[in-house]
Design an enzyme around this catalytic site. Structure first.
Site, PDB file in Angstrom:
ATOM      1  CG  HIS A 268      -2.072   0.821   1.296  1.00 54.21           C
ATOM      2  ND1 HIS A 268      -2.411   1.691   0.299  1.00 54.21           N
ATOM      3  CD2 HIS A 268      -3.004   1.034   2.279  1.00 54.21           C
ATOM      4  CE1 HIS A 268      -3.485   2.390   0.654  1.00 54.21           C
ATOM      5  NE2 HIS A 268      -3.862   2.015   1.850  1.00 54.21           N
ATOM      6  CG  HIS A 307      -3.966   0.747  -8.202  1.00 57.78           C
ATOM      7  ND1 HIS A 307      -5.322   0.676  -7.960  1.00 57.78           N
ATOM      8  CD2 HIS A 307      -3.449   1.566  -7.255  1.00 57.78           C
ATOM      9  CE1 HIS A 307      -5.597   1.448  -6.925  1.00 57.78           C
ATOM     10  NE2 HIS A 307      -4.487   1.992  -6.469  1.00 57.78           N
ATOM     11  CG  ASP A 363       3.083   4.563  -3.619  1.00 59.44           C
ATOM     12  OD1 ASP A 363       2.976   5.687  -3.105  1.00 59.44           O
ATOM     13  OD2 ASP A 363       2.390   3.587  -3.297  1.00 59.44           O
TER      14      ASP A 363
HETATM   15  N1  CMC Z   1       5.275  -6.529 -10.177  1.00 63.11           N
HETATM   16  C1  CMC Z   1       5.197  -7.711 -10.818  1.00 63.11           C
HETATM   17  N2  CMC Z   1       4.041  -8.385 -11.018  1.00 63.11           N
HETATM   18  C2  CMC Z   1       2.924  -7.833 -10.519  1.00 63.11           C
HETATM   19  C3  CMC Z   1       2.927  -6.612  -9.835  1.00 63.11           C
HETATM   20  C4  CMC Z   1       4.167  -5.941  -9.683  1.00 63.11           C
HETATM   21  N3  CMC Z   1       4.232  -4.778  -9.056  1.00 63.11           N
HETATM   22  N4  CMC Z   1       1.667  -6.294  -9.466  1.00 63.11           N
HETATM   23  C5  CMC Z   1       0.896  -7.315  -9.873  1.00 63.11           C
HETATM   24  N5  CMC Z   1       1.654  -8.233 -10.526  1.00 63.11           N
HETATM   25  C6  CMC Z   1       1.179  -9.453 -11.186  1.00 63.11           C
HETATM   26  C7  CMC Z   1       0.779 -10.509 -10.152  1.00 63.11           C
HETATM   27  O1  CMC Z   1       1.877 -11.314  -9.818  1.00 63.11           O
HETATM   28  C8  CMC Z   1      -0.300 -11.248 -10.897  1.00 63.11           C
HETATM   29  O2  CMC Z   1       0.325 -12.085 -11.848  1.00 63.11           O
HETATM   30  P1  CMC Z   1      -0.315 -13.542 -12.196  1.00 63.11           P
HETATM   31  O3  CMC Z   1      -1.644 -13.222 -12.823  1.00 63.11           O
HETATM   32  O4  CMC Z   1       0.656 -14.169 -13.104  1.00 63.11           O
HETATM   33  O5  CMC Z   1      -0.467 -14.249 -10.882  1.00 63.11           O
HETATM   34  C9  CMC Z   1      -1.026 -10.154 -11.678  1.00 63.11           C
HETATM   35  O6  CMC Z   1      -0.034  -9.123 -11.888  1.00 63.11           O
HETATM   36  C10 CMC Z   1      -2.222  -9.580 -10.948  1.00 63.11           C
HETATM   37  O7  CMC Z   1      -1.768  -9.073  -9.703  1.00 63.11           O
HETATM   38  P2  CMC Z   1      -2.518  -9.208  -8.319  1.00 63.11           P
HETATM   39  O8  CMC Z   1      -1.503  -9.474  -7.251  1.00 63.11           O
HETATM   40  O9  CMC Z   1      -3.657 -10.165  -8.436  1.00 63.11           O
HETATM   41  O10 CMC Z   1      -3.086  -7.741  -8.153  1.00 63.11           O
HETATM   42  P3  CMC Z   1      -3.721  -7.111  -6.851  1.00 63.11           P
HETATM   43  O11 CMC Z   1      -4.809  -6.226  -7.310  1.00 63.11           O
HETATM   44  O12 CMC Z   1      -4.068  -8.155  -5.859  1.00 63.11           O
HETATM   45  O13 CMC Z   1      -2.507  -6.258  -6.229  1.00 63.11           O
HETATM   46  C11 CMC Z   1      -1.017  -4.484  -5.846  1.00 63.11           C
HETATM   47  C12 CMC Z   1      -2.371  -4.885  -6.422  1.00 63.11           C
HETATM   48  C13 CMC Z   1      -0.920  -2.964  -5.857  1.00 63.11           C
HETATM   49  C14 CMC Z   1      -0.925  -4.948  -4.382  1.00 63.11           C
HETATM   50  C15 CMC Z   1       0.110  -5.109  -6.684  1.00 63.11           C
HETATM   51  O14 CMC Z   1       0.033  -4.632  -8.009  1.00 63.11           O
HETATM   52  C16 CMC Z   1       1.492  -4.840  -6.099  1.00 63.11           C
HETATM   53  O15 CMC Z   1       1.922  -5.555  -5.218  1.00 63.11           O
HETATM   54  N6  CMC Z   1       2.216  -3.768  -6.595  1.00 63.11           N
HETATM   55  C17 CMC Z   1       3.484  -3.396  -6.020  1.00 63.11           C
HETATM   56  C18 CMC Z   1       3.276  -2.616  -4.737  1.00 63.11           C
HETATM   57  C19 CMC Z   1       2.790  -1.216  -5.007  1.00 63.11           C
HETATM   58  O16 CMC Z   1       3.315  -0.499  -5.847  1.00 63.11           O
HETATM   59  N7  CMC Z   1       1.773  -0.789  -4.231  1.00 63.11           N
HETATM   60  C20 CMC Z   1       1.240   0.568  -4.306  1.00 63.11           C
HETATM   61  C21 CMC Z   1      -0.177   0.605  -4.799  1.00 63.11           C
HETATM   62  S1  CMC Z   1      -0.696   2.270  -5.261  1.00 63.11           S
HETATM   63  C22 CMC Z   1      -0.658   3.198  -3.783  1.00 63.11           C
HETATM   64  C23 CMC Z   1      -1.756   2.836  -2.890  1.00 63.11           C
HETATM   65  O17 CMC Z   1      -2.871   3.287  -3.098  1.00 63.11           O
HETATM   66  O18 CMC Z   1      -1.507   2.075  -1.951  1.00 63.11           O
END
Ligand code: CMC
Length: 422
Positions: A268, A307, A363
Site C-alpha cells: 500500500h 494497482h 508511488d
Molecule cells: N510486479 C510484478 N508483477 C505484478 C505486480 C508488480 N508490481 N503487481 C501485480 N503483478 C502481477 C501478479 O503477480 C499477478 O500475476 P499472475 O496473474 O501471473 O499471478 C497479476 O499481476 C495480478 O496481480 P494481483 O496481485 O492479483 O493484483 P492485486 O490487485 O491483488 O494487487 C497491488 C495490487 C498494488 C498490491 C500489486 O500490483 C502490487 O503488489 N504492486 C506493487 C506494490 C505497489 O506499488 N503498491 C502501491 C499501490 S498504489 C498506492 C496505494 O494506493 O496504496
C-alpha cells in the site's frame, strides 16, 4: 420484479429466485434465502480481499480504473491539482463542496488553531529509539493523541466528530515533523501559524536557527500538489481499515492509527519507500533488464507498479511526474529519475506487464521527488499519511451518518474439523 432484477436457479433444488438489483448490484444478504434444504444456512459469496464486494455506498471519490479517471466529489483530480490547495481539497472531501472564500478562511483558521500538540507528546516521541521508523512513530503517536481527548469517543455527536477531524488534519504535520526531527536528533520546532499548511510543515521539518522560516514557494506548492494527489482514493486498504475500526464506534484517533498502520504496508503506501530502495539496488540503467527478468520469473515485484483498480496509467502518477520538473528546478535533478523512466519504458513495452495491465502507480515517482527535497525513504509513507487524513476522515464521517452502518463483521467458510472429543 421487472428488468431490475437477477434470476438465479439453484441446480441442487431446481428452485428459482429473483433478486432485486439496486444501482446494478445485488445485496449479498439476498443470497441467504437460497438453501439446499431447510437446515442449510444459505448461500454466501466467497470474496477474499474483497475483489468484487462493495461494502458501502459512497459519494466522495470516483475512480474509473479502466480509463484512469479520479475525481473528488465530481471534480477531476487534474483540475484540483492545478487550481486548488490541499486545504481546499480537504474541505471538499469533508463537506462535499469547494469552500467559498469565507468558508476557506474559517476552515484555515480552525486548522491553524489546532496545530499544536500537548507538551507530553514530546516526551512520548523522545521515548522512541534514535533509529525508530518514522511511520511507526506516527502510527503510535496518532493513537496516543486519543488519551488527550477522551470526548473523542462520543462519535454520535456531529460537532465532536467535526472538531476531532479538524484536530487530526491540523496535528498530523506536527506529529510527522516531530518524528522527522527525532530521527535526525534535532530539537522539535513549534508550529508557526502565520504560515500556510504546507509551509508550516516545512518550517517544523527544516527550521534551524533563523528567527523566521521562509519556505521556498516552488517546493511548498509542489508538496501541496502531492498532498492533493494523495488526499483520497475511495475504499483502499487503509480507508477500509478506518471504516472497519470506526464501525465498532472506536474514537477517530484510534481508528486512524489503524488506518495509518495499514498504509505503512509495502503493498500500500509503504511502496514509495520500497521503490527508492529498488532503484538504489538496481543502481544503473544497464542492470534494469536483469532486474525485469527476475520480476517476470516471480522472484520479486516491480514496486510502484500495478494497482487493484487501475488497469491503465494511474492519473496521479502522471501528475507526480510533471511535478518533478518544478522541484528539480530548485533542488537540482535527482538522477534516479532516469532509472525510473527507463524501467517504465521497458516495462510498458514488455508482454508480462502489458498482458497484466501493470502501469506505474502514484508511488513510482513520488519518492524521487521527496528525496530531491531532502527526505530519506523512511519518511515517504509519512508524507502519504498526512494528506490521506482528509480522505480517512471523510469516509469515517460518511459512515457515521450512513443508516446502513453496522459493525463490520465478515463471515467465513469454515473448513476445520467437525466436533471431536478429547
Ligand atoms: N510486479 C510484478 N508483477 C505484478 C505486480 C508488480 N508490481 N503487481 C501485480 N503483478 C502481477 C501478479 O503477480 C499477478 O500475476 P499472475 O496473474 O501471473 O499471478 C497479476 O499481476 C495480478 O496481480 P494481483 O496481485 O492479483 O493484483 P492485486 O490487485 O491483488 O494487487 C497491488 C495490487 C498494488 C498490491 C500489486 O500490483 C502490487 O503488489 N504492486 C506493487 C506494490 C505497489 O506499488 N503498491 C502501491 C499501490 S498504489 C498506492 C496505494 O494506493 O496504496
Amino acid at each position: 420484479m421487472g428488468n431490475d432484477s437477477l434470476t438465479i436457479t439453484d441446480n441442487r433444488t431446481g428452485k428459482t429466485y429473483e433478486l432485486p438489483l439496486k444501482h446494478g448490484n445485488i445485496r449479498a444478504m439476498d443470497l441467504r434465502q437460497i438453501k439446499s434444504d431447510e437446515k442449510d444456512f444459505g448461500v454466501m459469496s466467497y470474496d477474499p480481499a474483497f475483489l468484487n464486494t462493495a461494502a458501502c455506498e459512497s459519494r466522495i471519490t470516483y475512480i474509473d480504473g479502466d480509463v484512469g479517471i479520479l475525481r473528488y466529489r465530481g471534480y477531476p483530480i487534474e483540475q484540483l491539482a492545478e487550481k486548488s490547495t490541499y486545504l481546499e481539497s480537504a474541505y471538499l472531501l469533508l463537506y462535499g463542496e469547494l469552500p467559498n472564500p469565507q468558508q476557506l478562511s474559517t476552515f484555515t483558521a480552525r486548522i491553524a488553531k489546532h496545530t499544536f500538540i500537548h507538551e507530553n507528546m514530546k516526551k512520548f516521541m523522545e521515548g522512541f529509539r534514535y533509529d525508530a521508523h518514522p511511520m511507526s512513530m506516527l502510527v503510535s503517536s496518532i493513537a496516543a493523541l486519543s488519551t488527550f481527548y477522551p470526548d473523542a469517543g462520543n462519535v454520535a455527536d456531529p460537532e465532536v466528530r467535526e472538531l476531532m477531524a479538524i484536530r487530526l488534519i491540523a496535528k498530523m504535520p506536527t506529529l510527522a515533523a516531530y518524528a522527522y526531527r527525532h530521527t535526525n536528533g534535532l530539537p522539535f520546532v513549534y508550529p508557526d501559524n502565520e504560515l500556510d499548511y504546507t509551509a508550516n510543515f516545512m518550517n517544523m521539518l527544516w527550521k534551524m536557527a533563523e528567527p523566521k522560516y521562509q519556505a521556498n514557494p516552488v517546493l511548498a506548492r509542489a508538496l501541496d500538489i502531492l498532498f492533493i494527489l494523495h488526499a483520497d482514493h475511495e475504499q483502499n486498504c487503509s480507508t477500509s481499515t478506518m471504516r472497519v475500526i470506526g464501525s465498532a464506534q472506536a474514537d477517530p484517533f484510534l481508528s486512524m492509527a489503524g488506518a495509518a498502520a495499514s498504509l505503512s504496508g509495502p503493498l500500500h503506501g509503504g511502496a514509495n519507500e520500497e521503490v527508492l530502495r529498488m532503484i538504489d539496488e538496481i543502481g544503473t540503467t544497464d542492470h534494469i533488464p536483469s532486474f525485469i527478468e527476475s520480476v517476470k520469473k516471480g522472484e520479486r515485484k516491480l514496486m510502484g507498479f500495478g494497482h487493484r483498480i487501475y488497469k491503465n496509467y494511474d492519473p496521479r502518477a502522471y501528475m507526480v511526474k510533471q511535478t518533478a520538473d518544478s522541484v528539480f528546478g530548485v533542488t537540482g535533478r535527482n538522477s534516479k529519475v532516469d532509472i525510473a523512466r527507463e524501467i517504465e519504458k521497458i516495462a510498458l513495452n514488455d508482454e508480462y506487464f502489458v498482458k497484466r495491465k501493470l502501469y506505474p502507480n502514484v508511488d513510482f515517482y513520488s519518492g524521487i521527488i521527496y528525496e530531491a527535497m531532502g527526505f530519506r525513504p523512511e519518511m515517504f509513507t509519512v508524507l502519504f499519511a498526512i494528506p490521506r487524513t482528509a480522505g480517512w476522515l471523510s469516509h469515517w464521517e460518511e459512515q457515521c451518518k450512513d443508516r446502513d452502518t453496522k459493525i463490520s463483521r465478515p463471515r467465513q467458510v469454515y473448513l476445520g474439523p467437525d466436533q471431536r472429543d478429547i
